[in-house]
Write a protein that holds these residues in place. Structure first.
Motif, PDB file in Angstrom:
ATOM      1  N   SER A 169      -1.045 -21.310  42.544  1.00 41.75           N
ATOM      2  CA  SER A 169      -1.014 -21.157  41.089  1.00 41.75           C
ATOM      3  C   SER A 169      -1.730 -19.920  40.580  1.00 41.75           C
ATOM      4  O   SER A 169      -2.014 -19.813  39.388  1.00 41.75           O
ATOM      5  N   GLY A 170      -2.022 -18.973  41.462  1.00 41.34           N
ATOM      6  CA  GLY A 170      -2.789 -17.807  41.036  1.00 41.34           C
ATOM      7  C   GLY A 170      -2.004 -16.871  40.126  1.00 41.34           C
ATOM      8  O   GLY A 170      -0.803 -16.677  40.299  1.00 41.34           O
ATOM      9  N   GLN A 171      -2.706 -16.286  39.168  1.00 43.02           N
ATOM     10  CA  GLN A 171      -2.125 -15.316  38.243  1.00 43.02           C
ATOM     11  C   GLN A 171      -3.066 -14.117  38.144  1.00 43.02           C
ATOM     12  O   GLN A 171      -4.279 -14.286  38.035  1.00 43.02           O
ATOM     13  N   MET A 172      -2.495 -12.921  38.177  1.00 43.99           N
ATOM     14  CA  MET A 172      -3.253 -11.699  37.917  1.00 43.99           C
ATOM     15  C   MET A 172      -2.776 -11.177  36.575  1.00 43.99           C
ATOM     16  O   MET A 172      -1.624 -10.733  36.444  1.00 43.99           O
ATOM     17  N   LEU A 173      -3.639 -11.233  35.585  1.00 44.10           N
ATOM     18  CA  LEU A 173      -3.254 -10.940  34.211  1.00 44.10           C
ATOM     19  C   LEU A 173      -4.014  -9.729  33.666  1.00 44.10           C
ATOM     20  O   LEU A 173      -5.210  -9.574  33.934  1.00 44.10           O
ATOM     21  N   ILE A 174      -3.330  -8.907  32.906  1.00 43.20           N
ATOM     22  CA  ILE A 174      -3.969  -7.792  32.203  1.00 43.20           C
ATOM     23  C   ILE A 174      -4.379  -8.306  30.823  1.00 43.20           C
ATOM     24  O   ILE A 174      -3.533  -8.788  30.054  1.00 43.20           O
ATOM     25  N   GLU A 191      -9.061  -5.514  31.203  1.00 38.93           N
ATOM     26  CA  GLU A 191      -9.605  -6.396  32.217  1.00 38.93           C
ATOM     27  C   GLU A 191      -8.463  -6.971  33.045  1.00 38.93           C
ATOM     28  O   GLU A 191      -7.357  -7.187  32.532  1.00 38.93           O
ATOM     29  N   VAL A 192      -8.725  -7.203  34.325  1.00 31.48           N
ATOM     30  CA  VAL A 192      -7.777  -7.885  35.199  1.00 31.48           C
ATOM     31  C   VAL A 192      -8.350  -9.260  35.490  1.00 31.48           C
ATOM     32  O   VAL A 192      -9.429  -9.376  36.084  1.00 31.48           O
ATOM     33  N   TRP A 193      -7.650 -10.284  35.056  1.00 28.12           N
ATOM     34  CA  TRP A 193      -8.109 -11.657  35.247  1.00 28.12           C
ATOM     35  C   TRP A 193      -7.382 -12.301  36.418  1.00 28.12           C
ATOM     36  O   TRP A 193      -6.155 -12.150  36.556  1.00 28.12           O
ATOM     37  N   HIS A 239      -9.350 -21.620  33.461  1.00 26.38           N
ATOM     38  CA  HIS A 239      -9.148 -21.496  34.905  1.00 26.38           C
ATOM     39  C   HIS A 239      -9.399 -20.074  35.403  1.00 26.38           C
ATOM     40  O   HIS A 239      -8.963 -19.713  36.490  1.00 26.38           O
ATOM     41  N   LEU A 240     -10.130 -19.283  34.603  1.00 24.49           N
ATOM     42  CA  LEU A 240     -10.482 -17.925  35.022  1.00 24.49           C
ATOM     43  C   LEU A 240     -11.461 -18.007  36.186  1.00 24.49           C
ATOM     44  O   LEU A 240     -12.542 -18.587  36.068  1.00 24.49           O
ATOM     45  N   ARG A 241     -11.077 -17.434  37.332  1.00 23.55           N
ATOM     46  CA  ARG A 241     -11.903 -17.537  38.541  1.00 23.55           C
ATOM     47  C   ARG A 241     -12.610 -16.237  38.887  1.00 23.55           C
ATOM     48  O   ARG A 241     -13.638 -16.239  39.560  1.00 23.55           O
ATOM     49  N   ALA A 242     -12.039 -15.101  38.460  1.00 19.88           N
ATOM     50  CA  ALA A 242     -12.653 -13.797  38.731  1.00 19.88           C
ATOM     51  C   ALA A 242     -12.026 -12.776  37.799  1.00 19.88           C
ATOM     52  O   ALA A 242     -10.945 -13.005  37.246  1.00 19.88           O
ATOM     53  N   LYS A 243     -12.701 -11.647  37.620  1.00 21.95           N
ATOM     54  CA  LYS A 243     -12.110 -10.588  36.794  1.00 21.95           C
ATOM     55  C   LYS A 243     -12.667  -9.229  37.185  1.00 21.95           C
ATOM     56  O   LYS A 243     -13.766  -9.110  37.745  1.00 21.95           O
ATOM     57  N   LEU A 244     -11.886  -8.207  36.873  1.00 21.76           N
ATOM     58  CA  LEU A 244     -12.297  -6.822  37.017  1.00 21.76           C
ATOM     59  C   LEU A 244     -12.341  -6.203  35.634  1.00 21.76           C
ATOM     60  O   LEU A 244     -11.390  -6.349  34.861  1.00 21.76           O
ATOM     61  N   GLU A 245     -13.412  -5.511  35.308  1.00 19.70           N
ATOM     62  CA  GLU A 245     -13.486  -4.729  34.080  1.00 19.70           C
ATOM     63  C   GLU A 245     -13.200  -3.279  34.439  1.00 19.70           C
ATOM     64  O   GLU A 245     -13.837  -2.716  35.335  1.00 19.70           O
ATOM     65  N   LEU A 246     -12.233  -2.652  33.748  1.00 17.52           N
ATOM     66  CA  LEU A 246     -11.816  -1.290  34.048  1.00 17.52           C
ATOM     67  C   LEU A 246     -12.352  -0.305  33.024  1.00 17.52           C
ATOM     68  O   LEU A 246     -12.702  -0.690  31.901  1.00 17.52           O
TER      69      LEU A 246
END
Length: 284
Positions: free
Chosen positions: A86-91, A113-115, A101-108
């Protein structure tokens, strides 16, 4: 589980929005995200900060961000992403309401952000080294049907050596990757092969045709954004794919075969629900 077309749709979206961006900060909110990481959560959070995303690549059902230093020189590192069930990579914008259900993120560095949203927590991130252009963690994964380097003749000969049901073999990612339950059913229907047909009893010509049918099915699915049956698979913008409207076998139990009109049947092969036409896909 997202299969090759769905993961490729996500890869393309990430490439469009993140290539050339610098990771300002990485945060992991759930320990299962880093369960395969030596050093765990801290290893990901500390070592990603300050690196640039030079490319976004994929093999089969896996995608990864290739990482460079400030001068855009390759570091030999990548962030491997497996979406799991069920993973999603969202901008996302920083102001967006937080997903439960946010498990990790990248701040650019451009403010995006990439969630990584993963309801069932079967997905993961892995920070590690590249070897021969792919993450070392997935060195055992075979080329997929959309890989320009895929040798269909060689794959067909590899399948021909096996005495297993052809559908079981299609799901083994070490022979040809990226195929899951949906697209195995669809390519077998397109090639008119029974899912329980032993691979060693199929001719090389039919096996190569099966692989070509698989490529065509994948390309069609890509054009329609992949297959979505619920809200768990979406692209980076949160939109669903609509290839489910074009399925000929998977999930079509009782519906007339688009080729001959016979009702589509369902059996279990290797523990997986399997859909096929008893008339067009006769076992030999």
């Amino acid at each position: 589980m997202p299969e090759l077309p769905e993961v490729e749709v996500v890869r393309r979206g990430l490439a469009e929005h993140t290539t050339g961006s610098t990771i300002v900060q990485a945060e992991v909110f759930h320990p299962r995200v880093a369960r395969n990481q030596l050093g765990g959560t801290v290893e990901i959070e500390i070592n990603l900060a300050g690196l640039k995303i030079s490319e976004v690549k994929r093999r089969g059902k896996f995608l990864w961000l290739e990482l460079a230093d400030a001068a855009l020189d390759p570091t030999g590192l990548c962030l491997l992403v497996h979406l799991g069930m069920s993973g999603q990579m969202l901008i996302k914008d920083p102001e967006a309401p937080r997903n439960p259900h946010l498990r990790a993120k990248l701040e650019l560095d451009d403010g995006k952000e990439v969630w990584f949203v993963d309801q069932r927590t079967f997905g993961y991130w892995w920070l590690g080294e590249l070897h021969d252009g792919a993450p070392t963690k997935i060195s055992h994964i075979a080329p997929d049907l959309l890989d320009s380097q895929a040798d269909f003749a060689a794959i067909a000969h590899n399948l021909k050596k096996r005495s297993k049901d052809i559908k079981r073999l299609l799901l083994e990612q070490e022979i040809v990757s990226g195929i899951g339950n949906i697209y195995a059913d669809e390519m077998l229907w397109a090639a008119q092969i029974h899912p329980q047909q032993r691979a060693d009893r199929l001719s090389i010509k039919r096996l190569e045709n099966l692989l070509e049918c698989g490529r065509e099915v994948m390309i069609k699915a890509l054009a329609q954004g992949g297959t979505s049956f619920d809200a768990l698979y979406v692209n980076v913008n949160g939109n669903s794919g609509y290839f489910s409207l074009s399925l000929n076998a998977y999930g079509q139990t009782g519906e007339p075969c688009a080729r001959c009109g016979t009702a589509i049947s369902k059996i279990v092969v290797g523990g997986r629900g399997t859909h096929f036409c008893t008339n067009c896909q006769r076992r030999r």
